[in-house]
Design an enzyme around this catalytic site. Structure first.
Site, PDB file in Angstrom:
ATOM      1  N   ASN A 149       0.864  -1.182   0.000  1.00  0.00           N
ATOM      2  CA  ASN A 149       0.000   0.000   0.000  1.00  0.00           C
ATOM      3  C   ASN A 149       0.898   1.229   0.000  1.00  0.00           C
ATOM      4  O   ASN A 149       1.481   1.562   1.036  1.00  0.00           O
ATOM      5  CB  ASN A 149      -0.892  -0.047   1.257  1.00  0.00           C
ATOM      6  CG  ASN A 149      -1.697   1.230   1.436  1.00  0.00           C
ATOM      7  OD1 ASN A 149      -1.808   2.039   0.521  1.00  0.00           O
ATOM      8  ND2 ASN A 149      -2.257   1.403   2.631  1.00  0.00           N
ATOM      9  N   LYS A 199       0.122   4.256  -0.195  1.00  0.00           N
ATOM     10  CA  LYS A 199      -0.532   5.426   0.412  1.00  0.00           C
ATOM     11  C   LYS A 199      -0.316   6.658  -0.480  1.00  0.00           C
ATOM     12  O   LYS A 199      -0.209   6.514  -1.691  1.00  0.00           O
ATOM     13  CB  LYS A 199      -0.029   5.648   1.839  1.00  0.00           C
ATOM     14  CG  LYS A 199      -0.058   4.377   2.679  1.00  0.00           C
ATOM     15  CD  LYS A 199       0.068   4.643   4.142  1.00  0.00           C
ATOM     16  CE  LYS A 199       0.213   3.338   4.887  1.00  0.00           C
ATOM     17  NZ  LYS A 199       0.062   3.470   6.314  1.00  0.00           N
ATOM     18  N   HIS A 219      -9.432   0.671   4.801  1.00  0.00           N
ATOM     19  CA  HIS A 219      -8.142   0.843   5.502  1.00  0.00           C
ATOM     20  C   HIS A 219      -8.375   1.723   6.732  1.00  0.00           C
ATOM     21  O   HIS A 219      -9.218   2.618   6.710  1.00  0.00           O
ATOM     22  CB  HIS A 219      -7.131   1.502   4.552  1.00  0.00           C
ATOM     23  CG  HIS A 219      -5.745   1.521   5.113  1.00  0.00           C
ATOM     24  ND1 HIS A 219      -5.321   2.486   5.999  1.00  0.00           N
ATOM     25  CD2 HIS A 219      -4.701   0.666   4.958  1.00  0.00           C
ATOM     26  CE1 HIS A 219      -4.064   2.228   6.339  1.00  0.00           C
ATOM     27  NE2 HIS A 219      -3.660   1.129   5.722  1.00  0.00           N
ATOM     28  N   GLU A 277      -6.866   4.161   7.878  1.00  0.00           N
ATOM     29  CA  GLU A 277      -6.762   5.613   7.630  1.00  0.00           C
ATOM     30  C   GLU A 277      -8.050   6.137   6.989  1.00  0.00           C
ATOM     31  O   GLU A 277      -8.443   7.278   7.219  1.00  0.00           O
ATOM     32  CB  GLU A 277      -5.523   5.905   6.754  1.00  0.00           C
ATOM     33  CG  GLU A 277      -4.248   5.734   7.580  1.00  0.00           C
ATOM     34  CD  GLU A 277      -3.032   5.270   6.797  1.00  0.00           C
ATOM     35  OE1 GLU A 277      -2.993   5.401   5.568  1.00  0.00           O
ATOM     36  OE2 GLU A 277      -2.092   4.760   7.457  1.00  0.00           O
ATOM     37  N   GLU A 303      -5.284  -5.526  10.415  1.00  0.00           N
ATOM     38  CA  GLU A 303      -4.268  -4.519  10.685  1.00  0.00           C
ATOM     39  C   GLU A 303      -4.592  -3.810  12.000  1.00  0.00           C
ATOM     40  O   GLU A 303      -5.418  -2.888  12.022  1.00  0.00           O
ATOM     41  CB  GLU A 303      -4.249  -3.480   9.563  1.00  0.00           C
ATOM     42  CG  GLU A 303      -3.972  -4.048   8.198  1.00  0.00           C
ATOM     43  CD  GLU A 303      -3.422  -2.987   7.254  1.00  0.00           C
ATOM     44  OE1 GLU A 303      -2.297  -3.148   6.797  1.00  0.00           O
ATOM     45  OE2 GLU A 303      -4.117  -1.987   7.017  1.00  0.00           O
ATOM     46  N   GLY A 332       2.236   1.982  10.770  1.00  0.00           N
ATOM     47  CA  GLY A 332       3.131   3.135  10.630  1.00  0.00           C
ATOM     48  C   GLY A 332       3.788   3.557  11.930  1.00  0.00           C
ATOM     49  O   GLY A 332       4.367   4.639  12.006  1.00  0.00           O
ATOM     50  N   SER A 392       3.435  -2.387  10.274  1.00  0.00           N
ATOM     51  CA  SER A 392       4.892  -2.320  10.427  1.00  0.00           C
ATOM     52  C   SER A 392       5.601  -3.622  10.056  1.00  0.00           C
ATOM     53  O   SER A 392       6.576  -4.000  10.701  1.00  0.00           O
ATOM     54  CB  SER A 392       5.260  -1.870  11.848  1.00  0.00           C
ATOM     55  OG  SER A 392       4.739  -0.582  12.110  1.00  0.00           O
TER      56      SER A 392
HETATM   57  C1  PEP Z   1      -0.706  -0.111   5.919  1.00  0.00           C
HETATM   58  O1  PEP Z   1      -0.707   1.016   5.472  1.00  0.00           O
HETATM   59  O2  PEP Z   1      -1.624  -0.875   5.608  1.00  0.00           O
HETATM   60  C2  PEP Z   1       0.377  -0.526   6.802  1.00  0.00           C
HETATM   61  C3  PEP Z   1       0.303  -1.690   7.362  1.00  0.00           C
HETATM   62  O3  PEP Z   1       1.410   0.380   6.993  1.00  0.00           O
HETATM   63  P1  PEP Z   1       2.825   0.087   7.717  1.00  0.00           P
HETATM   64  O4  PEP Z   1       3.370  -1.185   7.113  1.00  0.00           O
HETATM   65  O5  PEP Z   1       3.667   1.279   7.394  1.00  0.00           O
HETATM   66  O6  PEP Z   1       2.545  -0.061   9.176  1.00  0.00           O
END
Ligand code: PEP
Length: 251
Positions: A9, A11, A96, A98, A168, A174, A214
């Site tokens: 992703n 973003k 997601h 976000e 997630e 992040g 992460s």
């Molecule tokens: C994501 O954006 O779905 C995500 C898991 O980000 P990160 O790997 O940076 O935590």
């Protein structure tokens, strides 16, 4: 035996030139190291058409990061499922964290998006996950159950086969904090039991449940070796071809 799926992703990162560079680098790495998993990239909308041309003939598949649930009309700034299809997408990330937390998406909107994506022939990567406060107050399973069942409301047993679920935990996205492999496995197994209750054991055994939060080359191996973790949805670490590849080769 479920084939693992690693999705990146991007973003709101990478203009057209940076997108081209990243895809070319990833394609070159994949030429030298054959992936045993499915590889998906989800660039921003503005790079999708170009990305679709660049990945042609490679094993990389294309996804978008969001879409609207209506077909067309007065929704300034939004993008429809048919637009994503015509740009070459096979997948679309839906719900997601976000989108849920910054843009106010509700379970109901996410359910509408999943239905619209499926009817357009797109495969949703349906994201669920609890906040840190919810984990701390012991309501993780309640939140996961609510998000999963509301998101999948009205989805048939045939349709669930075209959906990837991404667990997630919001506190791990992040932040550099990863769920421990056993914390992640516990939730993945719970999600699979929800799918089993709704669609039957055989269907549940085939549903792909990715972990996200992460994920990096140095923690991916243990996470990906858990029974119910079928891949990763990767944010930060997918923005460099070598670190994304470092996860792909572990899957
Ligand atoms: C994501 O954006 O779905 C995500 C898991 O980000 P990160 O790997 O940076 O935590």
């Amino acid at each position: 035996m479920r084939k693992k799926v690693i999705a990146g992703n991007w973003k709101m990162n990478n203009d057209l030139q940076a997108s081209e560079n990243l895809i070319v680098e990833l394609k070159n790495l994949l030429l030298n190291n054959k992936a045993n998993c499915e590889v998906i990239i989800c660039p921003p909308f503005t790079s999708l058409s170009e990305a679709s041309k660049l990945i042609d003939g490679s094993e990389i598949k294309l996804g978008a990061q969001n879409m609207h649930f209506e077909d067309s009309g007065a929704f300034t700034g939004e993008v429809s499922s048919s637009m994503l299809k015509s740009a070459g997408c096979e997948f679309v990330i839906i719900g997601h964290s976000e989108r849920r937390h910054i843009f106010g998406e509700t379970d109901e909107m996410i359910n509408k998006k999943i239905k619209k994506a499926l009817s357009a022939g797109l495969k949703p990567i349906f994201c669920i996950g609890e906040l840190l406060a919810e984990r701390d107050n012991g309501t993780t399973n309640d939140v996961i159950k609510r998000q999963t069942l509301n998101g999948l409301d009205g989805i048939s047993v045939d349709q669930i086969k075209n959906i990837i679920i991404a667990y997630e935990p919001v506190w791990a996205i992040g932040t550099g904090k990863t769920a421990t492999p056993s914390q992640a496995q516990e939730v993945h197994s719970f999600v699979r039991s929800l799918i089993s209750d709704k669609y039957g054991k055989k269907t549940a055994e085939n549903v792909i449940i990715q972990y996200g939060g992460s994920v990096k080359p140095d923690n991916a191996k243990e996470l990906l070796s858990q029974n119910d973790i079928d891949g990763a949805l990767v944010g930060g670490a997918c923005l460099k071809a070598d670190s994304f590849m470092g996860i792909i080769i572990l899957a």
